[in-house]
Design an enzyme around this catalytic site. Structure first.
Site, PDB file in Angstrom:
ATOM      1  CG  HIS B   9      -4.415 -22.316 -50.195  1.00 48.63           C
ATOM      2  ND1 HIS B   9      -4.386 -20.975 -50.523  1.00 48.63           N
ATOM      3  CD2 HIS B   9      -3.385 -22.518 -49.352  1.00 48.63           C
ATOM      4  CE1 HIS B   9      -3.359 -20.405 -49.909  1.00 48.63           C
ATOM      5  NE2 HIS B   9      -2.739 -21.319 -49.198  1.00 48.63           N
ATOM      6  CD  GLU B  47     -14.647 -13.044 -45.752  1.00 50.35           C
ATOM      7  OE1 GLU B  47     -15.643 -12.563 -46.334  1.00 50.35           O
ATOM      8  OE2 GLU B  47     -14.161 -12.585 -44.729  1.00 50.35           O
ATOM      9  CG  LEU B  72      -3.344 -31.995 -55.461  1.00 48.63           C
ATOM     10  CD1 LEU B  72      -2.745 -31.543 -56.779  1.00 48.63           C
ATOM     11  CD2 LEU B  72      -4.048 -33.333 -55.632  1.00 48.63           C
ATOM     12  N   GLY B  75       1.341 -31.040 -46.715  1.00 55.13           N
ATOM     13  CA  GLY B  75       2.222 -29.979 -46.224  1.00 55.13           C
ATOM     14  C   GLY B  75       1.694 -29.372 -44.937  1.00 55.13           C
ATOM     15  CG  HIS B  77      -1.630 -24.887 -46.196  1.00 55.93           C
ATOM     16  ND1 HIS B  77      -1.383 -23.840 -45.347  1.00 55.93           N
ATOM     17  CD2 HIS B  77      -1.263 -24.462 -47.435  1.00 55.93           C
ATOM     18  CE1 HIS B  77      -0.893 -22.821 -46.024  1.00 55.93           C
ATOM     19  NE2 HIS B  77      -0.803 -23.174 -47.294  1.00 55.93           N
TER      20      HIS B  77
END
Lengths: 122, 122
Positions: B9, B47, B72, B75, B77
């Site tokens: 993330h 980055e 995990l 969702g 993302h």
């Protein structure tokens, strides 16, 4: 009687919280010798809370509870928020031994799983 | 030449991003047969970005890249954001085969790791 309390972040997306419920059932199947009680709780957003999850374990007869953080990195949630919630519940249940296990992301075996998953896409 | 791109993330906390760098090095040690290039990228905040990570793999000679979501739960993302970023990069690199592997949380072995971690605290 030992209890295991899996603690996830909690999501606005109900399907993500459902994944935790399903995982908890799988955990219960895998750990019947060590933990006769296996429950889940959420740090934020969803329910039950950590306090509710711990109370539920105690109500079912737990004398010791292992809190297992289902988190990938050792951020504020793992380092501060979960221990603080556990500490508050410990005061409510002075006769119960509550410990926090290492968080998921700290396990060395994670890299083996990642290698297996990456091969699935080859 | 196959490349593996671990996608996390991204965090404001540099130590969390460092964990990803360390994990990527461990992955490189574990997967030398399948992937001669192993890199990492972040979806947000930190980055390199996914586009930068994929370009880096291509610059090193990758003909195929497996994108591995270090998440995990399935969702937004995992379901939308990562595939969209990959799709944009695919257009930039039409001769490179880019695939997305299953996300970490989907692996059945996660429950075994959780059981091992919980025993450490007993």
């Amino acid at each position: 009687m030992n209890a295991l309390l899996l603690v996830a972040h909690g999501s606005r997306r109900q399907a993500s919280n459902e994944e935790i419920r399903t995982l908890t059932e799988r955990l219960a199947d895998h750990s019947d010798h060590e933990f006769s009680i296996v429950e889940y709780a959420f740090l934020e957003i969803a329910e039950p809370s950590i306090a509710e999850g711990l109370s539920s374990c105690v109500a079912k007869g737990a004398k010791a509870v292992t809190v297992l953080p289902y988190f990938l990195s050792a951020g504020r949630h793992v380092a501060t928020d979960i221990p603080e919630e556990v500490q508050k519940s410990q005061i409510q249940h002075p006769d119960v031994k509550i410990k926090v296990a290492p968080y998921l992301g700290s396990a060395e075996e994670i890299s083996n799983i990642l290698v297996s998953l990456s091969k699935l896409a080859l």
